[in-house]
Write a protein that holds these residues in place. Structure first.
Motif, PDB file in Angstrom:
ATOM      1  N   GLU A  35       0.227   4.288  -2.221  1.00 33.28           N
ATOM      2  CA  GLU A  35      -0.716   4.168  -3.015  1.00 33.28           C
ATOM      3  C   GLU A  35      -2.017   4.947  -2.092  1.00 33.28           C
ATOM      4  O   GLU A  35      -1.560   5.544  -1.006  1.00 33.28           O
ATOM      5  N   SER A  36      -2.660   5.595  -2.430  1.00 31.59           N
ATOM      6  CA  SER A  36      -3.991   6.585  -2.244  1.00 31.59           C
ATOM      7  C   SER A  36      -5.149   5.856  -3.124  1.00 31.59           C
ATOM      8  O   SER A  36      -5.090   5.197  -3.995  1.00 31.59           O
ATOM      9  N   TYR A  37      -6.624   6.086  -1.661  1.00 29.13           N
ATOM     10  CA  TYR A  37      -7.423   5.763  -1.934  1.00 29.13           C
ATOM     11  C   TYR A  37      -8.472   6.658  -1.396  1.00 29.13           C
ATOM     12  O   TYR A  37      -8.523   7.326  -1.084  1.00 29.13           O
TER      13      TYR A  37
ATOM     14  N   HIS B 222       0.876  -1.097  -0.004  1.00 28.98           N
ATOM     15  CA  HIS B 222      -0.065   0.179   0.327  1.00 28.98           C
ATOM     16  C   HIS B 222       0.738   1.132  -0.106  1.00 28.98           C
ATOM     17  O   HIS B 222       0.504   2.546  -0.300  1.00 28.98           O
TER      18      HIS B 222
ATOM     19  N   GLY C 172     -12.778   3.743  -2.055  1.00 31.66           N
ATOM     20  CA  GLY C 172     -11.364   3.699  -1.992  1.00 31.66           C
ATOM     21  C   GLY C 172     -11.017   3.078  -0.789  1.00 31.66           C
ATOM     22  O   GLY C 172     -10.239   1.872  -0.554  1.00 31.66           O
TER      23      GLY C 172
ATOM     24  N   ARG D 164     -11.669  -0.938   0.095  1.00 33.71           N
ATOM     25  CA  ARG D 164     -10.677  -1.652  -1.438  1.00 33.71           C
ATOM     26  C   ARG D 164      -9.610  -1.591  -0.752  1.00 33.71           C
ATOM     27  O   ARG D 164      -9.045  -2.955  -0.303  1.00 33.71           O
ATOM     28  N   ALA D 165      -8.770  -0.967   0.521  1.00 34.24           N
ATOM     29  CA  ALA D 165      -7.696  -0.548   0.750  1.00 34.24           C
ATOM     30  C   ALA D 165      -8.184  -1.654   2.640  1.00 34.24           C
ATOM     31  O   ALA D 165      -7.008  -2.471   2.636  1.00 34.24           O
TER      32      ALA D 165
END
Length: 146
Positions: free
Chosen positions: A58-60, A55, A65, A68-69
């Motif tokens: 990464e940005s959600y 992760h 989002g 998902r994370a």
């Protein structure tokens, strides 16, 4: 306003604090659809994670989002239990310090680790949340030392 932000975070965290989370039940899909959690986040809020190697960087965006994370986070686990230890108010940001216990699915190894979140608020809504595996790093990120 900052005490109100603390109470909003506390209410949202209470929806899963101390609950045994299992990946097959997709708990974060439920948690991030609850009214108290939906009300906490701006529609375009961003989540960043410094905990999981895959992760990092990464940005959600948005609650989808976040789901998902979080679901990716617990996928390799048999179970996860996160317990809130402390919430700290820093005006526009709120820091939550936790203790996480987990059991890996394939190796059956159990361990405990610190976990922390920094919630950044704008107009009463979280616009950014970042996870840390170290309480001191989270406190440093908001200008506090542990």
């Amino acid at each position: 306003m900052s005490q109100e932000n603390v109470e909003k975070v506390r209410a949202s965290l209470a929806t899963w604090d101390g609950e045994m989370l299992r990946p097959e039940s997709r708990p974060f899909q439920r948690i991030f659809s609850m009214e108290v959690t939906v009300a906490l986040y701006a529609p375009d809020a961003v989540y960043e994670d410094a905990v999981l190697p895959d992760h990092v960087g990464e940005s959600y965006r948005g609650l989808d989002g976040f789901v998902r994370a979080a679901e990716a986070w617990i996928e390799p686990l048999e179970w996860l239990l996160v317990e809130l230890e402390q919430i700290i108010d820093t005006d526009e940001r709120v820091v939550s310090l936790h203790r996480a216990r987990l059991k890996m699915r394939h190796t059956e190894i159990e361990f405990e680790t610190p976990l922390a979140y920094v919630f950044t608020f704008k107009d009463g809504k979280v616009v950014h949340q970042r996870a840390f595996v170290d309480h001191a790093e989270a406190l440093k990120a908001v200008g506090l030392e542990e």
